[in-house]
Design a protein around this motif. Structure first.
Motif, PDB file in Angstrom:
ATOM      1  N   GLY A 101       3.941  -6.219  -8.550  1.00 43.77           N
ATOM      2  CA  GLY A 101       3.536  -7.595  -8.792  1.00 43.77           C
ATOM      3  C   GLY A 101       2.333  -7.948  -7.939  1.00 43.77           C
ATOM      4  O   GLY A 101       1.321  -7.255  -7.920  1.00 43.77           O
ATOM      5  N   ARG A 102       2.458  -9.031  -7.191  1.00 41.43           N
ATOM      6  CA  ARG A 102       1.336  -9.433  -6.334  1.00 41.43           C
ATOM      7  C   ARG A 102       1.551  -9.048  -4.880  1.00 41.43           C
ATOM      8  O   ARG A 102       0.796  -9.462  -4.005  1.00 41.43           O
ATOM      9  CB  ARG A 102       1.088 -10.936  -6.450  1.00 41.43           C
ATOM     10  CG  ARG A 102       2.249 -11.842  -6.122  1.00 41.43           C
ATOM     11  CD  ARG A 102       1.792 -13.276  -6.266  1.00 41.43           C
ATOM     12  NE  ARG A 102       2.836 -14.249  -6.022  1.00 41.43           N
ATOM     13  CZ  ARG A 102       2.615 -15.446  -5.514  1.00 41.43           C
ATOM     14  NH1 ARG A 102       1.393 -15.806  -5.179  1.00 41.43           N
ATOM     15  NH2 ARG A 102       3.594 -16.301  -5.340  1.00 41.43           N
ATOM     16  N   SER A 103       2.562  -8.251  -4.620  1.00 41.45           N
ATOM     17  CA  SER A 103       2.811  -7.799  -3.251  1.00 41.45           C
ATOM     18  C   SER A 103       1.742  -6.803  -2.802  1.00 41.45           C
ATOM     19  O   SER A 103       1.271  -5.984  -3.591  1.00 41.45           O
ATOM     20  CB  SER A 103       4.190  -7.140  -3.144  1.00 41.45           C
ATOM     21  OG  SER A 103       5.213  -8.037  -3.471  1.00 41.45           O
ATOM     22  N   LEU A 104       1.372  -6.895  -1.542  1.00 40.66           N
ATOM     23  CA  LEU A 104       0.431  -5.963  -0.938  1.00 40.66           C
ATOM     24  C   LEU A 104       1.086  -5.312   0.277  1.00 40.66           C
ATOM     25  O   LEU A 104       2.021  -5.863   0.861  1.00 40.66           O
ATOM     26  CB  LEU A 104      -0.840  -6.692  -0.496  1.00 40.66           C
ATOM     27  CG  LEU A 104      -1.656  -7.421  -1.574  1.00 40.66           C
ATOM     28  CD1 LEU A 104      -2.795  -8.192  -0.923  1.00 40.66           C
ATOM     29  CD2 LEU A 104      -2.195  -6.444  -2.607  1.00 40.66           C
ATOM     30  N   ARG A 105       0.570  -4.162   0.646  1.00 41.78           N
ATOM     31  CA  ARG A 105       1.061  -3.497   1.852  1.00 41.78           C
ATOM     32  C   ARG A 105      -0.132  -3.145   2.726  1.00 41.78           C
ATOM     33  O   ARG A 105      -1.110  -2.554   2.248  1.00 41.78           O
ATOM     34  CB  ARG A 105       1.846  -2.232   1.504  1.00 41.78           C
ATOM     35  CG  ARG A 105       2.345  -1.479   2.753  1.00 41.78           C
ATOM     36  CD  ARG A 105       3.126  -0.225   2.386  1.00 41.78           C
ATOM     37  NE  ARG A 105       4.373  -0.566   1.726  1.00 41.78           N
ATOM     38  CZ  ARG A 105       4.674  -0.261   0.469  1.00 41.78           C
ATOM     39  NH1 ARG A 105       3.785   0.359  -0.279  1.00 41.78           N
ATOM     40  NH2 ARG A 105       5.827  -0.582  -0.046  1.00 41.78           N
ATOM     41  N   ALA A 106      -0.069  -3.523   3.991  1.00 39.96           N
ATOM     42  CA  ALA A 106      -1.110  -3.138   4.946  1.00 39.96           C
ATOM     43  C   ALA A 106      -0.841  -1.710   5.406  1.00 39.96           C
ATOM     44  O   ALA A 106       0.301  -1.347   5.686  1.00 39.96           O
ATOM     45  CB  ALA A 106      -1.102  -4.093   6.142  1.00 39.96           C
ATOM     46  N   VAL A 107      -1.890  -0.893   5.458  1.00 37.78           N
ATOM     47  CA  VAL A 107      -1.720   0.490   5.903  1.00 37.78           C
ATOM     48  C   VAL A 107      -1.319   0.495   7.376  1.00 37.78           C
ATOM     49  O   VAL A 107      -1.471  -0.501   8.087  1.00 37.78           O
ATOM     50  CB  VAL A 107      -2.998   1.309   5.673  1.00 37.78           C
ATOM     51  CG1 VAL A 107      -3.291   1.427   4.180  1.00 37.78           C
ATOM     52  CG2 VAL A 107      -4.180   0.705   6.415  1.00 37.78           C
ATOM     53  N   SER A 108      -0.824   1.625   7.844  1.00 35.22           N
ATOM     54  CA  SER A 108      -0.247   1.697   9.182  1.00 35.22           C
ATOM     55  C   SER A 108      -1.245   1.334  10.284  1.00 35.22           C
ATOM     56  O   SER A 108      -0.866   0.765  11.313  1.00 35.22           O
ATOM     57  CB  SER A 108       0.326   3.096   9.436  1.00 35.22           C
ATOM     58  OG  SER A 108      -0.687   4.083   9.298  1.00 35.22           O
ATOM     59  N   ASP A 109      -2.526   1.664  10.086  1.00 37.55           N
ATOM     60  CA  ASP A 109      -3.535   1.344  11.107  1.00 37.55           C
ATOM     61  C   ASP A 109      -4.387   0.143  10.698  1.00 37.55           C
ATOM     62  O   ASP A 109      -5.540   0.021  11.141  1.00 37.55           O
ATOM     63  CB  ASP A 109      -4.412   2.557  11.394  1.00 37.55           C
ATOM     64  CG  ASP A 109      -5.162   3.068  10.156  1.00 37.55           C
ATOM     65  OD1 ASP A 109      -4.779   2.670   9.027  1.00 37.55           O
ATOM     66  OD2 ASP A 109      -6.109   3.846  10.323  1.00 37.55           O
ATOM     67  N   TYR A 110      -3.824  -0.743   9.876  1.00 39.48           N
ATOM     68  CA  TYR A 110      -4.566  -1.922   9.420  1.00 39.48           C
ATOM     69  C   TYR A 110      -5.072  -2.750  10.601  1.00 39.48           C
ATOM     70  O   TYR A 110      -6.230  -3.185  10.623  1.00 39.48           O
ATOM     71  CB  TYR A 110      -3.677  -2.778   8.525  1.00 39.48           C
ATOM     72  CG  TYR A 110      -4.261  -4.113   8.143  1.00 39.48           C
ATOM     73  CD1 TYR A 110      -5.127  -4.232   7.051  1.00 39.48           C
ATOM     74  CD2 TYR A 110      -3.958  -5.271   8.864  1.00 39.48           C
ATOM     75  CE1 TYR A 110      -5.661  -5.469   6.689  1.00 39.48           C
ATOM     76  CE2 TYR A 110      -4.494  -6.508   8.511  1.00 39.48           C
ATOM     77  CZ  TYR A 110      -5.343  -6.594   7.429  1.00 39.48           C
ATOM     78  OH  TYR A 110      -5.870  -7.812   7.081  1.00 39.48           O
ATOM     79  N   ASP A 111      -4.205  -3.004  11.582  1.00 37.99           N
ATOM     80  CA  ASP A 111      -4.616  -3.834  12.722  1.00 37.99           C
ATOM     81  C   ASP A 111      -5.768  -3.199  13.490  1.00 37.99           C
ATOM     82  O   ASP A 111      -6.692  -3.893  13.934  1.00 37.99           O
ATOM     83  CB  ASP A 111      -3.422  -4.064  13.654  1.00 37.99           C
ATOM     84  CG  ASP A 111      -2.364  -4.948  13.025  1.00 37.99           C
ATOM     85  OD1 ASP A 111      -2.716  -6.029  12.511  1.00 37.99           O
ATOM     86  OD2 ASP A 111      -1.190  -4.564  13.020  1.00 37.99           O
ATOM     87  N   GLN A 112      -5.726  -1.885  13.634  1.00 33.03           N
ATOM     88  CA  GLN A 112      -6.814  -1.191  14.319  1.00 33.03           C
ATOM     89  C   GLN A 112      -8.112  -1.305  13.522  1.00 33.03           C
ATOM     90  O   GLN A 112      -9.195  -1.527  14.094  1.00 33.03           O
ATOM     91  CB  GLN A 112      -6.446   0.280  14.519  1.00 33.03           C
ATOM     92  CG  GLN A 112      -7.520   1.090  15.238  1.00 33.03           C
ATOM     93  CD  GLN A 112      -7.124   2.549  15.406  1.00 33.03           C
ATOM     94  OE1 GLN A 112      -5.964   2.910  15.250  1.00 33.03           O
ATOM     95  NE2 GLN A 112      -8.106   3.388  15.712  1.00 33.03           N
ATOM     96  N   LYS A 113      -8.016  -1.163  12.197  1.00 35.63           N
ATOM     97  CA  LYS A 113      -9.209  -1.289  11.354  1.00 35.63           C
ATOM     98  C   LYS A 113      -9.787  -2.696  11.447  1.00 35.63           C
ATOM     99  O   LYS A 113     -11.006  -2.885  11.510  1.00 35.63           O
ATOM    100  CB  LYS A 113      -8.861  -0.950   9.906  1.00 35.63           C
ATOM    101  CG  LYS A 113      -8.505   0.512   9.668  1.00 35.63           C
ATOM    102  CD  LYS A 113      -8.150   0.750   8.212  1.00 35.63           C
ATOM    103  CE  LYS A 113      -7.719   2.186   7.954  1.00 35.63           C
ATOM    104  NZ  LYS A 113      -8.778   3.184   8.268  1.00 35.63           N
TER     105      LYS A 113
END
Length: 236
Positions: A215-227
């Motif tokens: 649906g409209r759910s998204l997932r941040a990758v494991s190093d999203y915060d670092q990026k």
């Protein structure tokens, strides 16, 4: 004591027809499905709403006539989409007032948690990650309020957006609002709506910082915060 003239007591907009359109379980399910930002055929919308195709078609006709949905034809196929981001904003605003759907299974609980973490609100990032993005852009002096709801990029922000390869001239040339407060119904705090956050969300998806799930759910990758940290330090 004299009463106000009827003309002064009346609202300057007739809200009842739009409220009646939204105030139906099938139609609001259709609108919620389209709020994901994708154009969908009537058959898929019938499945999402849990009704027969003929029933969905009848409701879609009313939504089109009421100006909330538009139809796009591709060959022999007809696709439906929201008439614009302002319709999605209404759905999001109503969600702030609506009671939560009862959680009856582990699956629905997981889906609710995913929506709370990261999702699209029409075409821009919402949920905890959306609120966080706005907060971090403001904290980095990349974005500032120009009134009680609209933002503009600072010189720092223009450089940051440029490092992502986003064409600011193209964004500024659209008739859409640039970056406006949109109160997040799960966080009760503002994320950003408009041309800028839509472009940022698209770019984050292209770069693989975010991925689509159901649906409209998204997932941040494991190093999203670092990026995100690395990007926000490229303003110099």
């Amino acid at each position: 004591m004299t009463s106000e003239p009827d003309e002064q007591r009346m609202l300057d907009r007739d809200l009842a027809p739009v409220a009646a359109l939204i105030g139906d379980q099938t139609r609001v399910a259709i609108l919620a499905a389209l709020a994901e930002g994708h154009a969908l055929p009537a058959g898929e919308l019938a499945r999402r709403a849990g009704v027969q195709p003929a029933t969905a078609t009848a409701h879609l006709r009313r939504l089109v006539e009421g100006g909330l949905v538009v139809v796009r034809t591709q060959g022999r196929h007809r696709y439906h989409e929201l008439a614009g981001p302002q319709v999605a904003a209404v759905i999001e605003a109503l969600a702030q007032l609506a009671p939560a759907t009862p959680v009856r299974s582990l699956r629905t609980d997981r889906a609710a948690r995913t929506l709370t973490e990261a999702r699209t609100c029409y075409d821009h990032l919402a949920g905890r990650r959306g609120v966080e993005l706005r907060d971090r852009l403001v904290a980095a002096d990349a974005l500032r309020l120009v009134d009680d709801r609209d933002h503009q990029l600072t010189p720092v922000g223009r450089r940051l957006v440029g490092t992502l390869g986003i064409d600011l001239r193209a964004l500024n040339s659209t008739r859409r609002v640039f970056a406006r407060i949109c109160v997040d119904w799960t966080q009760r705090r503002p994320h950003l709506a408009g041309a800028l956050p839509a472009a940022l969300t698209d770019r984050f998806l292209e770069l693989g910082w975010l991925t689509r799930t159901t649906g409209r759910s998204l997932r941040a990758v494991s190093d999203y915060d670092q990026k995100l940290d690395t990007w926000l330090t490229k303003s110099g």
